[in-house]
Design an enzyme around this catalytic site. Structure first.
Site, PDB file in Angstrom:
ATOM      1  N   ASN A 205       0.784  -1.216  -0.023  1.00 35.76           N
ATOM      2  CA  ASN A 205       0.021  -0.192   0.125  1.00 35.76           C
ATOM      3  C   ASN A 205       0.806   1.349  -0.119  1.00 35.76           C
ATOM      4  O   ASN A 205       0.596   2.065  -0.651  1.00 35.76           O
ATOM      5  CB  ASN A 205      -0.865   0.210   1.261  1.00 35.76           C
ATOM      6  CG  ASN A 205      -2.217  -1.125   1.252  1.00 35.76           C
ATOM      7  OD1 ASN A 205      -1.969  -1.750   0.108  1.00 35.76           O
ATOM      8  ND2 ASN A 205      -2.747  -1.490   1.963  1.00 35.76           N
TER       9      ASN A 205
ATOM     10  N   THR B 216     -13.197  38.334 -32.578  1.00 29.08           N
ATOM     11  CA  THR B 216     -14.112  37.900 -31.500  1.00 29.08           C
ATOM     12  C   THR B 216     -14.907  37.040 -32.362  1.00 29.08           C
ATOM     13  O   THR B 216     -15.488  37.449 -33.395  1.00 29.08           O
ATOM     14  CB  THR B 216     -14.588  38.982 -30.745  1.00 29.08           C
ATOM     15  OG1 THR B 216     -15.388  39.717 -31.706  1.00 29.08           O
ATOM     16  CG2 THR B 216     -13.598  39.708 -30.019  1.00 29.08           C
ATOM     17  N   HIS B 217     -15.680  36.031 -31.743  1.00 32.07           N
ATOM     18  CA  HIS B 217     -16.723  35.347 -32.392  1.00 32.07           C
ATOM     19  C   HIS B 217     -16.304  34.871 -33.900  1.00 32.07           C
ATOM     20  O   HIS B 217     -17.008  34.533 -34.556  1.00 32.07           O
ATOM     21  CB  HIS B 217     -17.993  36.216 -32.661  1.00 32.07           C
ATOM     22  CG  HIS B 217     -18.445  37.021 -31.568  1.00 32.07           C
ATOM     23  ND1 HIS B 217     -19.357  36.484 -30.620  1.00 32.07           N
ATOM     24  CD2 HIS B 217     -18.253  38.120 -31.046  1.00 32.07           C
ATOM     25  CE1 HIS B 217     -19.776  37.456 -29.741  1.00 32.07           C
ATOM     26  NE2 HIS B 217     -18.774  38.305 -29.837  1.00 32.07           N
TER      27      HIS B 217
ATOM     28  N   SER C 198      -3.290  13.363 -48.911  1.00 29.40           N
ATOM     29  CA  SER C 198      -4.383  12.510 -48.878  1.00 29.40           C
ATOM     30  C   SER C 198      -3.928  11.529 -49.970  1.00 29.40           C
ATOM     31  O   SER C 198      -3.389  11.266 -50.969  1.00 29.40           O
ATOM     32  CB  SER C 198      -5.570  13.218 -49.412  1.00 29.40           C
ATOM     33  OG  SER C 198      -6.623  12.335 -50.080  1.00 29.40           O
TER      34      SER C 198
ATOM     35  N   LYS D  85      -4.178  17.762 -51.670  1.00 27.67           N
ATOM     36  CA  LYS D  85      -4.518  18.061 -50.247  1.00 27.67           C
ATOM     37  C   LYS D  85      -3.050  18.186 -49.526  1.00 27.67           C
ATOM     38  O   LYS D  85      -2.045  17.304 -49.707  1.00 27.67           O
ATOM     39  CB  LYS D  85      -5.188  16.909 -49.429  1.00 27.67           C
ATOM     40  CG  LYS D  85      -6.624  16.914 -50.098  1.00 27.67           C
ATOM     41  CD  LYS D  85      -7.323  17.749 -49.423  1.00 27.67           C
ATOM     42  CE  LYS D  85      -7.950  17.006 -48.044  1.00 27.67           C
ATOM     43  NZ  LYS D  85      -8.954  17.653 -47.401  1.00 27.67           N
TER      44      LYS D  85
ATOM     45  N   ASN E 290      -2.866  18.091 -45.305  1.00 28.42           N
ATOM     46  CA  ASN E 290      -3.737  17.934 -44.108  1.00 28.42           C
ATOM     47  C   ASN E 290      -2.870  18.460 -42.818  1.00 28.42           C
ATOM     48  O   ASN E 290      -1.713  17.738 -42.505  1.00 28.42           O
ATOM     49  CB  ASN E 290      -4.433  16.925 -43.923  1.00 28.42           C
ATOM     50  CG  ASN E 290      -5.334  16.603 -44.964  1.00 28.42           C
ATOM     51  OD1 ASN E 290      -5.689  17.543 -45.703  1.00 28.42           O
ATOM     52  ND2 ASN E 290      -5.368  15.201 -45.435  1.00 28.42           N
TER      53      ASN E 290
ATOM     54  N   GLU F 245      -4.425  18.622 -35.836  1.00 29.52           N
ATOM     55  CA  GLU F 245      -5.773  17.902 -35.561  1.00 29.52           C
ATOM     56  C   GLU F 245      -5.740  16.933 -34.193  1.00 29.52           C
ATOM     57  O   GLU F 245      -6.593  17.016 -33.215  1.00 29.52           O
ATOM     58  CB  GLU F 245      -6.392  17.196 -36.626  1.00 29.52           C
ATOM     59  CG  GLU F 245      -6.701  18.071 -37.801  1.00 29.52           C
ATOM     60  CD  GLU F 245      -7.134  17.320 -38.925  1.00 29.52           C
ATOM     61  OE1 GLU F 245      -8.181  16.972 -39.215  1.00 29.52           O
ATOM     62  OE2 GLU F 245      -5.805  16.977 -40.045  1.00 29.52           O
TER      63      GLU F 245
ATOM     64  N   LYS G  67      -4.168   3.907 -12.489  1.00 30.83           N
ATOM     65  CA  LYS G  67      -2.762   3.964 -13.085  1.00 30.83           C
ATOM     66  C   LYS G  67      -2.953   4.317 -14.668  1.00 30.83           C
ATOM     67  O   LYS G  67      -2.244   4.967 -15.151  1.00 30.83           O
ATOM     68  CB  LYS G  67      -2.025   2.700 -12.702  1.00 30.83           C
ATOM     69  CG  LYS G  67      -1.237   3.205 -11.489  1.00 30.83           C
ATOM     70  CD  LYS G  67      -0.363   2.058 -10.884  1.00 30.83           C
ATOM     71  CE  LYS G  67      -0.888   0.966 -10.108  1.00 30.83           C
ATOM     72  NZ  LYS G  67      -1.775   1.493  -8.974  1.00 30.83           N
TER      73      LYS G  67
END
Ligand code: ARG
Length: 469
Positions: free
Chosen positions: A115, A160-161, A282, A288, A290, A295, A330
């Site tokens: 323990n 912003t937004h 890709s 492409k 990526n 990500e 763990k």
């Protein structure tokens, strides 16, 4: 007669061997083997203390230390045979020690229990992780501050937004993350400081009747002091919760920066480029590129937050002290801390690789009437107009510009004067994005001179290894 196939570490009173599924559900060796270095280090310190206090002989302690060193080598070289029947790393190591040195091995567990042993091993593992995160985040901060210094004058839209709001500089944007990662380091440092007490010697839960020296083992294992209460020592895992909480918060910072990289890399934005080192192609669409690494860094927060949540659920409602539930602390913690560390390193690599596209950023910064606030401020400053009224007048001027398909700086003076006749051509000095950012010299503002100063100050502080202040 004792059943020979019962567990040889604790099977004395058992007549039957455990059910196959009992062995399977009980075993943690599949994941707690990563604690081998901590387990061996802890055992060596414990044996040395037992000899020092005369609880075991010096020659037994020497044998134990030698055997443990050999086990460390066997594990490092992949030659150690882990056994599920022996449940966990503690019993695997002790059993091998018995094979190697015979009866002296049996004295190692004097005045100790699994323990306090597991509480120690896990705590040292989490402590090492917290220390390594501090270094890794320092490296990330340095990389960000260096980029910020190089691009202190590069103008981009501030959002912003996710709508263009006011122009800022790319350096300023990067320094925002330097601040966030600085606070993350502070959280890891706080947690590390609090956890730096040694639980070894709490034994099963009540302490021991042997005259052990807990200060000695605490010191040998790099702890500030021994823990003060034996029950608390074996019962809590708040040290892991704290580090997981800090990692969760930090992973949200990584996730937001990742998301921005993903957005900035779209052809529509085209604000930054990442080289082949940090992107993938890709298999079907040849054009492409990526941002997979970004990500994945964006997503890592999921399993880290889940580990924090999971351990919280394991610990809630557990009566003091140890319960086997706590073996579930763990696997997810290891996974979360490992993945956090990979994410920080990958982010550092991406930032160092990242190349801004200043023309694209500049063009975007000038669109969307991002200097409208500067126009309103000019009305307040020059015409002593109340801000609310200035806001209204500016709104009408923006509408004029919008109707004619022009930027604010392209709108003829007469069109502005139609809304407010006191406007003079001096207004054009504030309508360019360059002048807009240059004017924001307030403490913490985006003016390039501020950014340069801040980036340099961060680089100096980071040179000295400080995370803040
Ligand atoms: N493998 C156990 C764990 O990870 C070690 C402690 C076991 N202690 C016990 N009394 N069964 O929690």
């Amino acid at each position: 007669m004792t059943n020979k196939s019962a567990n040889k570490m604790w099977g004395g009173r058992f007549e039957m061997s455990p059910d196959e599924l009992m062995v399977r559900i009980n075993a943690s060796i599949g994941f707690d083997r990563v604690l081998a270095p901590q387990d061996i280090r802890g055992s060596k310190a414990h044996a040395a203390m037992l000899a020092e206090t005369g609880i075991i002989s010096k020659s037994d302690a020497r044998e134990i230390a030698k055997g443990l060193d050999q086990i460390a080598v066997e594990i490092a070289e992949g030659k150690f045979k882990f056994s599920e029947a022996l449940e966990d790393i503690h019993m695997n190591v002790e059993s091998r020690l018995t094979e190697l040195i015979g009866p002296a091995a049996g004295r190692l567990h004097t005045a100790r229990s699994r323990n306090d042993q597991v509480a120690l091993d896990f705590r040292m593992y989490v402590r090492d992780a917290a220390s390594s995160f501090d270094l890794a985040l320092g490296e990330l901060q340095r990389t960000l501050a260096q980029k910020a210094l190089e691009h202190a004058h590069v103008i981009m839209p501030g959002f912003t937004h996710l709508q263009p709001a006011q122009p800022v500089t790319f350096g300023h944007h990067l320094l925002a993350y330097v601040e966030m990662f600085g606070r993350d380091r502070g959280r890891f440092a706080d947690a590390r400081k609090r956890m730096n007490e040694c639980p070894l010697g709490a034994a099963a839960l009540a302490g021991t009747s042997f005259p052990i020296d807990r200060s000695e083992t605490a010191k040998a294992l790099g702890f500030e002091r021994p823990t003060a209460n034996s029950l608390d020592s074996v019962a809590d895992r708040d040290f892991a919760l704290e580090v997981l909480a800090a990692a969760t918060i930090s992973a949200t910072h990584l996730s937001r920066l990742s998301e921005e990289i993903v957005i900035w890399m779209t052809p529509q934005f085209g604000f930054v480029k990442l080289s082949d080192k940090w992107t993938t192609g890709s298999s079907i669409m040849p054009q492409k590129r990526n941002p997979d690494a970004a990500e994945l860094c964006r997503a890592k927060v999921a399993r880290i937050a889940a580990a924090f949540q999971g351990l919280t659920m394991v610990m809630k409602g557990l009566p003091l002290t140890y319960s086997k539930d706590m073996q579930e602390d763990k696997e997810t913690t290891f996974d979360a801390l490992e993945n956090y560390s990979v994410a920080v390193a990958a982010m550092t690599g991406m930032i160092s690789d990242l190349e801004p596209m200043p023309e694209r950023m500049r063009a975007a910064a000038g669109s969307g009437y991002s200097t409208a606030t500067d126009l309103a401020d000019w009305l307040v400053r020059t015409l002593k107009m109340p801000f609310r009224e200035a806001h209204h007048v500016t709104g009408s001027i923006v509408r004029q510009a919008e109707q004619r398909g022009l930027e604010l700086s392209e709108l003829p003076l007469e069109a502005m004067q139609a809304e407010e006749k006191r406007i003079t051509k001096d207004v054009f000095t504030v309508l360019s994005v360059e002048n807009s950012v240059k004017s924001r010299k307030s403490h913490g503002g985006t003016a390039p001179q501020n950014v340069t100063k801040m980036a340099k100050s961060w680089l100096r502080r980071l040179e000295k290894g400080r995370s803040s202040g």
